[in-house]
Design a protein around this motif. Sequence first.
Motif, PDB file in Angstrom:
ATOM      1  N   ARG A   7      33.499  31.190  33.199  1.00 27.22           N
ATOM      2  CA  ARG A   7      34.813  31.844  33.310  1.00 27.22           C
ATOM      3  C   ARG A   7      35.114  32.319  34.895  1.00 27.22           C
ATOM      4  O   ARG A   7      35.919  32.864  35.371  1.00 27.22           O
ATOM      5  N   ARG A   8      33.010  31.494  35.793  1.00 29.77           N
ATOM      6  CA  ARG A   8      33.334  32.293  36.602  1.00 29.77           C
ATOM      7  C   ARG A   8      34.486  30.950  37.647  1.00 29.77           C
ATOM      8  O   ARG A   8      34.834  31.831  38.841  1.00 29.77           O
ATOM      9  N   ASP A   9      34.225  30.046  37.481  1.00 29.20           N
ATOM     10  CA  ASP A   9      35.793  29.264  38.165  1.00 29.20           C
ATOM     11  C   ASP A   9      37.004  30.058  37.846  1.00 29.20           C
ATOM     12  O   ASP A   9      38.120  29.863  38.543  1.00 29.20           O
ATOM     13  N   ALA A  10      37.256  30.541  36.947  1.00 31.63           N
ATOM     14  CA  ALA A  10      38.526  31.597  36.306  1.00 31.63           C
ATOM     15  C   ALA A  10      38.266  32.336  36.710  1.00 31.63           C
ATOM     16  O   ALA A  10      39.564  32.425  37.511  1.00 31.63           O
ATOM     17  N   VAL A  11      37.692  33.486  37.050  1.00 29.47           N
ATOM     18  CA  VAL A  11      38.285  34.474  37.835  1.00 29.47           C
ATOM     19  C   VAL A  11      38.140  34.035  39.458  1.00 29.47           C
ATOM     20  O   VAL A  11      39.007  35.303  39.348  1.00 29.47           O
ATOM     21  N   GLU A  12      38.526  33.012  40.122  1.00 27.65           N
ATOM     22  CA  GLU A  12      38.749  32.959  41.095  1.00 27.65           C
ATOM     23  C   GLU A  12      39.950  32.428  41.347  1.00 27.65           C
ATOM     24  O   GLU A  12      40.981  32.796  42.404  1.00 27.65           O
ATOM     25  N   SER A  13      40.953  32.260  39.942  1.00 28.70           N
ATOM     26  CA  SER A  13      42.147  31.884  39.716  1.00 28.70           C
ATOM     27  C   SER A  13      43.238  32.942  39.964  1.00 28.70           C
ATOM     28  O   SER A  13      43.500  33.129  41.238  1.00 28.70           O
ATOM     29  N   ASP A  14      43.472  33.532  39.080  1.00 27.77           N
ATOM     30  CA  ASP A  14      44.187  34.986  39.354  1.00 27.77           C
ATOM     31  C   ASP A  14      44.005  36.238  38.260  1.00 27.77           C
ATOM     32  O   ASP A  14      42.795  35.310  37.553  1.00 27.77           O
ATOM     33  N   ALA A  52      29.879  27.858  29.404  1.00 29.01           N
ATOM     34  CA  ALA A  52      31.190  29.094  29.591  1.00 29.01           C
ATOM     35  C   ALA A  52      31.109  30.016  30.719  1.00 29.01           C
ATOM     36  O   ALA A  52      31.961  30.399  31.035  1.00 29.01           O
ATOM     37  N   ARG A  53      29.254  30.112  30.877  1.00 32.25           N
ATOM     38  CA  ARG A  53      29.744  31.296  32.204  1.00 32.25           C
ATOM     39  C   ARG A  53      30.098  30.603  33.185  1.00 32.25           C
ATOM     40  O   ARG A  53      31.001  31.445  33.769  1.00 32.25           O
ATOM     41  N   ARG A  54      30.024  29.368  33.500  1.00 34.21           N
ATOM     42  CA  ARG A  54      30.547  28.396  34.757  1.00 34.21           C
ATOM     43  C   ARG A  54      32.471  28.657  34.345  1.00 34.21           C
ATOM     44  O   ARG A  54      32.838  28.971  35.571  1.00 34.21           O
TER      45      ARG A  54
END
Length: 129
Positions: A80-87, A76-78
């Motif tokens: 989130r980290r990938d999604a934060v980099e999107s928009d 879940a943390r990973r």
Amino acid sequence: MSRAGKAEHPRWSLTTIIASLLAGPIVWSLHFLFVYGGHTLMCALGWSSEPQIIRATVIVAGGAALALLVFIARAARRWRRDAVESDGDAALSAEFQMRATLLLILLSSAGVVWSSLAAFFIAPCQTLR
């Protein structure tokens, strides 16, 4: 929609989001079913009423459930980290989903530990009278 200069992050389906949110409680319920169902089955069939065997089984099942919960929390943390980099919108949504998932995993971990403790305080194969 993607913004210029930012990586596009694939949107998650509603089923995937619900599955990630409920992963912790599902692990907790499976642990509960395995421990208490297995205990009842062992006592009913007369396989073992030795407290050491039942406690060892509960410890192994609890350890496996906690390890699975840690794995889900790290995923879940990973995610989130990938999604934060999107928009921005996806980042806010991912932040909320990650926090809700981690809270449910924490609650599920407490449930696993709490239900495992019963094996140490209650004698195995007792019948209610």
